[in-house]
Design an enzyme around this catalytic site. Structure first.
Site, PDB file in Angstrom:
ATOM      1  N   GLU A 293       0.826  -1.399   0.002  1.00  0.00           N
ATOM      2  CA  GLU A 293       0.209   0.189   0.074  1.00  0.00           C
ATOM      3  C   GLU A 293       0.870   1.291   0.012  1.00  0.00           C
ATOM      4  O   GLU A 293       1.039   1.944   1.094  1.00  0.00           O
ATOM      5  CB  GLU A 293      -0.777  -0.063   1.239  1.00  0.00           C
ATOM      6  CG  GLU A 293      -1.984   1.310   1.074  1.00  0.00           C
ATOM      7  CD  GLU A 293      -2.704   1.451   2.506  1.00  0.00           C
ATOM      8  OE1 GLU A 293      -2.957   0.433   3.305  1.00  0.00           O
ATOM      9  OE2 GLU A 293      -2.540   2.786   2.822  1.00  0.00           O
TER      10      GLU A 293
ATOM     11  N   HIS B  78      -9.035   1.581  -0.476  1.00  0.00           N
ATOM     12  CA  HIS B  78      -8.285   2.369   0.344  1.00  0.00           C
ATOM     13  C   HIS B  78      -9.275   3.322   1.045  1.00  0.00           C
ATOM     14  O   HIS B  78     -10.003   3.794   0.457  1.00  0.00           O
ATOM     15  CB  HIS B  78      -7.200   2.844  -0.304  1.00  0.00           C
ATOM     16  CG  HIS B  78      -6.087   3.883   0.228  1.00  0.00           C
ATOM     17  ND1 HIS B  78      -6.391   4.918   0.629  1.00  0.00           N
ATOM     18  CD2 HIS B  78      -4.942   3.471   0.757  1.00  0.00           C
ATOM     19  CE1 HIS B  78      -5.300   5.414   1.329  1.00  0.00           C
ATOM     20  NE2 HIS B  78      -4.493   4.384   1.425  1.00  0.00           N
TER      21      HIS B  78
ATOM     22  N   ASP C 128       2.352   1.750   3.886  1.00  0.00           N
ATOM     23  CA  ASP C 128       1.781   3.102   3.810  1.00  0.00           C
ATOM     24  C   ASP C 128       2.673   4.309   3.513  1.00  0.00           C
ATOM     25  O   ASP C 128       2.494   5.429   3.878  1.00  0.00           O
ATOM     26  CB  ASP C 128       0.808   3.304   4.967  1.00  0.00           C
ATOM     27  CG  ASP C 128      -0.393   4.089   4.351  1.00  0.00           C
ATOM     28  OD1 ASP C 128      -0.575   4.637   3.338  1.00  0.00           O
ATOM     29  OD2 ASP C 128      -1.307   4.388   5.490  1.00  0.00           O
TER      30      ASP C 128
HETATM   31 MN    MN Z   1      -2.549   4.433   2.759  1.00  0.00          MN
END
Ligand code: MN
Length: 373
Positions: free
Chosen positions: A46, A208, A333
C-alpha cells in the site's frame, strides 16, 4: 567532558531536531542502531504516489472555495513540501529508503482520494494518465515496483474499460479505489460493471480509505479531531466493506477479491459480533438483503488485509489466528508512515517462518500476479 548514554542521546537528538541535517542525518542515526536482520523478501503493498496531473488538479482546486474533508486534507499536503516531494518521487529518495531498510518492492497506487473528486470525464482522464505513468515506471524498475490501476467510479462503464486496458495492455497488477465516490457505495448495482471487469480479469481491488462524506465527517471533526487516520478512515472503509458483504456483492461475484489496509479496518476485530447480530437481525426480518453465508465467511474468502500503519504484533497475531496466513500482506503506507518501523515490525514478527513467507511476499505474489523473487 564525560558523556553517559543519556547525555549522548540528548545531544544527538538536539542536533537532529535542528532540522539542518534533514533526512540523511536521521537515516545515519538509524543506521547506528542495531536493526533486526532481514529474512524475507519484503513486498510492501500500500505505497502511495501522486502523478503530476493529480497534483495540478488539487493545486488549482485548493485555491477555490471548494471545502470538503479530502480537499482540506490535500491543502495540508500541498503545504508540506517534503511529503509532496516523496509522493511525486519514483526515482530517487523512495528507492534509497527502500534500499536502506531492505524493502524489495513497492506495490504503488495513486494516493487518496485518487481520481474520485473530479467529474466523470476528468476522473477518467486522470486515471488513464496515472496508469500510463505507473506502467512506464514499472517498465524502468521491474524488480522494484508493481502497481495498482486507478479507475473512475463516477462512470462505471468507462471504469470497466480502463480496468481492462490497465490489466491486459499495461499489465498492471490489480486495482485501487478510495472508498465512496460522491457519498455513494459500491453495493449499489450501478457500480457492478467494475466488479464484473475485475473478476473477469482476476484483478483484486484494494479499497483504500478516504475521508467520510462531508455530512458524516462533521461529527468526527472539531476540537477532538477524530477525522482521518485516527478513526475516520477506518470507520469509513470498514463500513464500506460491511456494505459490500451485507449488500450481496459476493453472492453475485463469488471470486471477487477485496484488499483492506490497516489490519482490515477493524472488521476482523468485530467478526463474532457481526455474525451474531446478522443472525439476530435476519431472524427478526430486519435485514433487507439475505446473504447466503455468514458475514465472517465472506471476510475469510473474499478479503485480504494488509498491515499498513499497524506495526503491532498483538494485532498481527490476532488476525493470523482468525483469518489465517493466506489472507494477510505486508504494507508500509509510504510516505505517510515510516519505512523503518514497518520493516522492523515485519522482520521480528512472532509467527512461524512458513507463514511469514506468505505474509511478507508470497500472498502479494499470488494476489497481485507478481513474479516470484
Ligand atoms: Mn494509504
Amino acid at each position: 567532558m564525560k558523556m553517559n548514554r543519556r547525555k549522548f542521546l540528548e545531544s544527538s537528538s538536539a542536533l537532529l531536531s535542528t532540522g539542518a541535517l534533514g533526512v540523511a542525518a536521521k537515516a545515519a542515526a538509524g543506521a547506528a542502531q542495531p536493526r533486526p536482520a532481514k529474512k524475507y523478501r519484503l513486498i510492501a503493498t500500500e505505497e502511495a504516489f501522486a502523478s503530476p496531473e493529480q497534483v495540478s488538479f488539487f493545486r488549482s482546486a485548493a485555491g477555490t472555495e471548494w471545502h470538503d474533508p479530502d480537499m482540506n486534507m490535500w491543502r495540508s499536503f500541498l503545504s508540506n513540501a517534503p511529503l509532496l516531494g516523496r509522493l511525486v518521487d519514483l526515482e530517487h529518495e523512495r528507492l534509497a529508503i527502500m534500499d536502506q531498510f531492505g524493502i524489495d518492492m513497492h506495490v504503488l497506487s495513486l494516493t487518496s482520494p485518487g481520481v474520485q473528486m473530479l467529474d466523470a470525464d476528468g476522473g477518467t482522464a486522470l486515471a488513464t494518465s496515472a496508469n500510463d505513468l505507473l506502467a512506464e515506471t514499472i517498465k524502468k524498475h521491474p524488480t522494484r515496483y508493481a502497481g495498482l490501476a486507478s479507475f473512475a467510479p463516477q462512470d462505471p462503464k468507462r471504469a470497466a474499460k480502463e480496468i481492462e486496458r490497465a490489466i491486459t495492455q499495461l499489465k498492471l497488477n490489480g486495482l485501487i479505489v478510495n472508498s465512496h465516490t460522491n457519498g455513494e457505495y459500491y453495493d449499489d448495482p450501478k457500480f457492478w460493471p467494475i466488479f464484473e471487469a475485475a473478476t473477469a480479469l482476476n484483478a483484486a481491488i484494494y479499497v483504500h480509505p478516504r475521508n467520510l462524506p462531508e455530512h458524516a465527517n462533521d461529527i468526527l471533526q472539531g476540537a477532538l479531531s477524530l477525522d482521518g487516520a485516527i478513526w475516520g478512515f477506518q470507520a469509513e472503509t470498514g463500513l464500506h466493506a460491511m456494505r459490500l458483504i451485507v449488500g450481496g456483492v459476493f453472492d453475485r461475484f463469488p471470486t471477487l477479491k477485496i484488499v483492506l489496509g490497516h489490519m482490515g479496518e477493524a472488521v476482523p476485530y468485530w467478526l463474532y459480533r457481526i455474525d451474531y447480530m446478522y443472525n439476530v437481525y435476519t431472524s427478526r426480518g430486519r435485514s433487507a438483503h439475505k446473504i447466503r453465508r455468514k458475514p465472517s465467511e465472506y471476510v475469510k474468502d473474499n478479503f485480504l488485509i494488509t498491515t499498513s500503519g499497524v506495526n503491532f504484533h498483538p494485532t498481527l497475531k490476532y488476525c493470523h489466528e482468525v483469518l489465517g496466513p493466506d489472507n494477510i500482506m505486508f504494507a508500509i503506507d509510504y510516505p505517510y508512515q515510516e519505512t523503518e518501523g514497518a520493516a522492523n515490525f515485519m522482520n521480528t514478527a512472532p509467527l512461524p517462518e512458513a507463514d511469514l513467507e506468505k505474509i511478507t511476499h508470497g500472498n502479494a505474489e499470488r494476489i497481485f500476479h507478481i513474479k516470484a523473487g
